[in-house]
Scaffold this active site. Structure first.
Site, PDB file in Angstrom:
ATOM      1  N   ARG A 161     -20.579  -5.613   7.670  1.00 28.65           N
ATOM      2  CA  ARG A 161     -20.837  -6.976   7.189  1.00 28.65           C
ATOM      3  C   ARG A 161     -21.396  -7.830   8.315  1.00 28.65           C
ATOM      4  O   ARG A 161     -20.922  -7.770   9.439  1.00 28.65           O
ATOM      5  CB  ARG A 161     -19.523  -7.610   6.706  1.00 28.65           C
ATOM      6  CG  ARG A 161     -19.200  -7.292   5.274  1.00 28.65           C
ATOM      7  CD  ARG A 161     -17.823  -7.739   4.891  1.00 28.65           C
ATOM      8  NE  ARG A 161     -17.545  -9.138   5.220  1.00 28.65           N
ATOM      9  CZ  ARG A 161     -16.497  -9.809   4.759  1.00 28.65           C
ATOM     10  NH1 ARG A 161     -15.647  -9.202   3.954  1.00 28.65           N
ATOM     11  NH2 ARG A 161     -16.292 -11.050   5.103  1.00 28.65           N
ATOM     12  N   ARG A 165     -10.645 -21.848  -1.631  1.00 33.82           N
ATOM     13  CA  ARG A 165     -10.562 -21.776  -0.186  1.00 33.82           C
ATOM     14  C   ARG A 165     -10.487 -23.162   0.444  1.00 33.82           C
ATOM     15  O   ARG A 165     -10.389 -23.277   1.661  1.00 33.82           O
ATOM     16  CB  ARG A 165     -11.815 -21.091   0.331  1.00 33.82           C
ATOM     17  CG  ARG A 165     -11.573 -19.836   1.140  1.00 33.82           C
ATOM     18  CD  ARG A 165     -12.942 -19.386   1.598  1.00 33.82           C
ATOM     19  NE  ARG A 165     -12.935 -18.258   2.464  1.00 33.82           N
ATOM     20  CZ  ARG A 165     -13.044 -16.990   2.089  1.00 33.82           C
ATOM     21  NH1 ARG A 165     -13.088 -16.680   0.824  1.00 33.82           N
ATOM     22  NH2 ARG A 165     -13.093 -16.038   2.980  1.00 33.82           N
TER      23      ARG A 165
HETATM   24  P1  ADP Z   1     -12.969 -12.739   4.293  1.00 31.25           P
HETATM   25  O1  ADP Z   1     -12.961 -11.368   4.849  1.00 31.25           O
HETATM   26  O2  ADP Z   1     -13.190 -13.784   5.334  1.00 31.25           O
HETATM   27  O3  ADP Z   1     -11.816 -13.009   3.366  1.00 31.25           O
HETATM   28  P2  ADP Z   1     -14.906 -12.992   2.067  1.00 31.25           P
HETATM   29  O4  ADP Z   1     -15.598 -11.742   1.736  1.00 31.25           O
HETATM   30  O5  ADP Z   1     -13.876 -13.504   1.109  1.00 31.25           O
HETATM   31  O6  ADP Z   1     -14.343 -12.820   3.523  1.00 31.25           O
HETATM   32  O7  ADP Z   1     -15.971 -14.178   2.289  1.00 31.25           O
HETATM   33  C1  ADP Z   1     -17.050 -14.048   3.174  1.00 31.25           C
HETATM   34  C2  ADP Z   1     -17.790 -15.373   3.323  1.00 31.25           C
HETATM   35  O8  ADP Z   1     -18.250 -15.829   2.033  1.00 31.25           O
HETATM   36  C3  ADP Z   1     -16.943 -16.551   3.843  1.00 31.25           C
HETATM   37  O9  ADP Z   1     -16.866 -16.571   5.254  1.00 31.25           O
HETATM   38  C4  ADP Z   1     -17.747 -17.744   3.279  1.00 31.25           C
HETATM   39  O10 ADP Z   1     -18.919 -18.004   4.005  1.00 31.25           O
HETATM   40  C5  ADP Z   1     -18.156 -17.244   1.911  1.00 31.25           C
HETATM   41  N1  ADP Z   1     -17.155 -17.591   0.872  1.00 31.25           N
HETATM   42  C6  ADP Z   1     -16.432 -16.705   0.137  1.00 31.25           C
HETATM   43  N2  ADP Z   1     -15.608 -17.370  -0.721  1.00 31.25           N
HETATM   44  C7  ADP Z   1     -15.818 -18.685  -0.513  1.00 31.25           C
HETATM   45  C8  ADP Z   1     -15.281 -19.884  -1.053  1.00 31.25           C
HETATM   46  N3  ADP Z   1     -14.345 -19.848  -2.012  1.00 31.25           N
HETATM   47  N4  ADP Z   1     -15.727 -21.072  -0.580  1.00 31.25           N
HETATM   48  C9  ADP Z   1     -16.667 -21.134   0.353  1.00 31.25           C
HETATM   49  N5  ADP Z   1     -17.218 -20.063   0.924  1.00 31.25           N
HETATM   50  C10 ADP Z   1     -16.812 -18.842   0.510  1.00 31.25           C
END
Ligand code: ADP
Length: 192
Positions: free
Chosen positions: A139, A88
């Site tokens: 969520r 990310r």
């Molecule tokens: P989205 O619906 O935004 O794709 P995710 O379920 O992938 O949500 O992620 C939710 C949260 O988990 C993000 O907003 C972040 O805080 C954290 N997160 C997930 N993956 C990463 C990553 N690769 N790097 C940093 N934070 C992450």
């Protein structure tokens, strides 16, 4: 088969990753899901990540890099995996390149789902409505304020990854505004 899905929150990465998991028999590695599990289990990582996630900000590269590196070593990843929500940030992408090289593994494709921003907010609102109707738990980062912040984090830190993968000729782009099955068909065409 080793794949990465790129795209803003709500682009449909998780939905497509789940469908491909069944098709290819390889696991979906969602860092979001892994972090939410850590939060639910109140592990040390979970306790450090919770407030950051609730605010819609990114967890530190160090934490997610370690989670992913460990997960990739599991037996069920031997035939491949689909990364959903990782990398990310550019440093995460660099760490992943290094990690895969050390493990002697190669990426097969990086697939980016392109979606209009207005549609993303609507999708998040629909997800909340559907979850509530089904009696599920919404969520804690699916609220307008945290979602705006997630979009901002995406624009600043994740969107530049397209460049990173395009430079090395690994990026494929799919129209994420099409219906779910059309998107899946487009992805399967790329992977064929
Ligand atoms: P989205 O619906 O935004 O794709 P995710 O379920 O992938 O949500 O992620 C939710 C949260 O988990 C993000 O907003 C972040 O805080 C954290 N997160 C997930 N993956 C990463 C990553 N690769 N790097 C940093 N934070 C992450």
């Amino acid at each position: 088969m080793r794949l990465i899905f790129l795209g803003p929150p709500g682009a449909g990465k998780g939905t497509q990753a789940k469908l491909l998991t069944e098709r290819y028999g390889i696991p979906q590695l969602s860092t979001g899901d892994m972090l939410r599990t850590a939060v639910a289990q109140a592990t040390e990582v979970g306790m450090r990540a919770k407030a950051v996630m609730d605010a819609g900000q990114l967890v530190s590269d160090e934490i997610v890099n370690e989670i992913v590196s460990d997960r990739i070593d599991s037996a069920d990843c031997a035939r491949g995996f689909i990364l959903d929500g990782y990398p990310r940030t550019v440093p995460q992408a660099v760490a992943l390149d290094r990690m895969l090289e050390e493990k002697g593994l190669k990426l097969d494709a990086v697939i980016e789902l392109k979606v209009d921003e207005a549609a993303l907010v609507r999708r998040m609102e629909n997800r909340v409505t559907e979850t509530v109707a089904a009696g599920g738990t919404v969520r804690s980062d699916d609220n307008p304020e945290a979602f705006r912040r997630r979009l901002q984090e995406y624009r600043e830190k994740t969107a530049p990854l397209s460049e990173h993968y395009a430079r090395t000729g690994r990026l494929k782009t799919v129209d994420g505004m099409a219906d779910v099955h059309t998107v899946t068909a487009e992805i399967e065409k790329i992977l064929a």
